[in-house]
Design an enzyme around this catalytic site. Structure first.
Site: not given
Length: 230
Positions: A71, A117, A168
């Site tokens: 990520h 996020n 996100n």
């Protein structure tokens, strides 16, 4: 007549740039993706001029124990690129929203220090600081991020206005940078066989293997090529 010839050259160059970008804009392979054609990217007239555009290149990801996960592939790529260009080490910058900054002759690299996020506030703040320091120069924002569904290490370029497709971090940036002309560069991280949200979350947040890290770092060269096209 000279003016007409000059205009023709500028038009030819703009068409060539548009063609190069169109080759990099592809739609996601997501099953639920409603886009069938990648959105076109706006090429400002300033791109056809000889004067270079200064770029603020921001990577987004997660800090702390999640820095070496898929990520956070954007951070991994930016670190590899800074190293290959012999840029100074990343240093925390209060002026740039407490992110990590590395400034070189061609680009200014910035790594977000926030959770993925909520990437938007940091990116927006760093961009405002970059604008203050621009002294009227032509500048542009680029966001480097991980891209689920794309093959490991594959690089895709899209305008900032393109769909976030469930990412996100990109959604957070889009909310605060709405109406701004910026570019996104996605670095592929693949996808697990399972489509369950929990399995996908485990996949993107687990530590990268050596092979995976090698392929993502190798994407730095492709990212550099795309940056130099802007």
């Amino acid at each position: 007549q000279n003016q007409d010839e000059k205009l023709t050259r500028k038009q030819r160059r703009q068409l060539r740039l548009q063609h190069d970008f169109s080759l990099t804009l592809t739609s996601s392979d997501t099953d639920n993706d409603s886009d069938t054609i990648a959105p076109s990217i706006h090429i400002p007239e300033s791109l056809t001029m000889a004067s270079p555009i200064r770029l603020l290149v921001c990577s987004i990801g997660n800090p702390g124990p999640y820095i070496n996960t898929l990520h956070s592939a954007g951070h991994t790529v930016l670190s590899a690129l800074a190293s290959s260009l012999s840029y100074p080490p990343f240093q925390k910058s209060r002026a740039y929203a407490n992110g990590l900054l590395s400034q070189g002759s061609d680009f200014t690299f910035w790594q977000s220090g926030s959770q993925m996020n909520v990437s938007g506030p940091g990116v927006a703040s760093a961009w405002r600081q970059f604008e203050k320091e621009s002294r009227g120069e032509d500048i542009r924002l680029v966001v480097v991020h991980d891209e689920l569904e794309s093959a490991l290490g594959q690089v895709k370029v899209r305008p900032g206005s393109a769909s976030a497709k469930g990412h996100n971090g990109l959604k957070s940036i889009g909310e605060l940078m709405a109406g701004k002309d910026y570019v996104r560069i996605g670095v592929g991280i693949g996808r697990p066989e399972s489509r369950e949200k929990r399995d996908v979350a485990d996949y993107v947040l687990r530590k990268m293997s050596g092979v995976e890290r090698g392929k993502i770092e190798a994407a730095a060269g492709k990212v550099e090529v795309e940056l130099r096209r802007l």
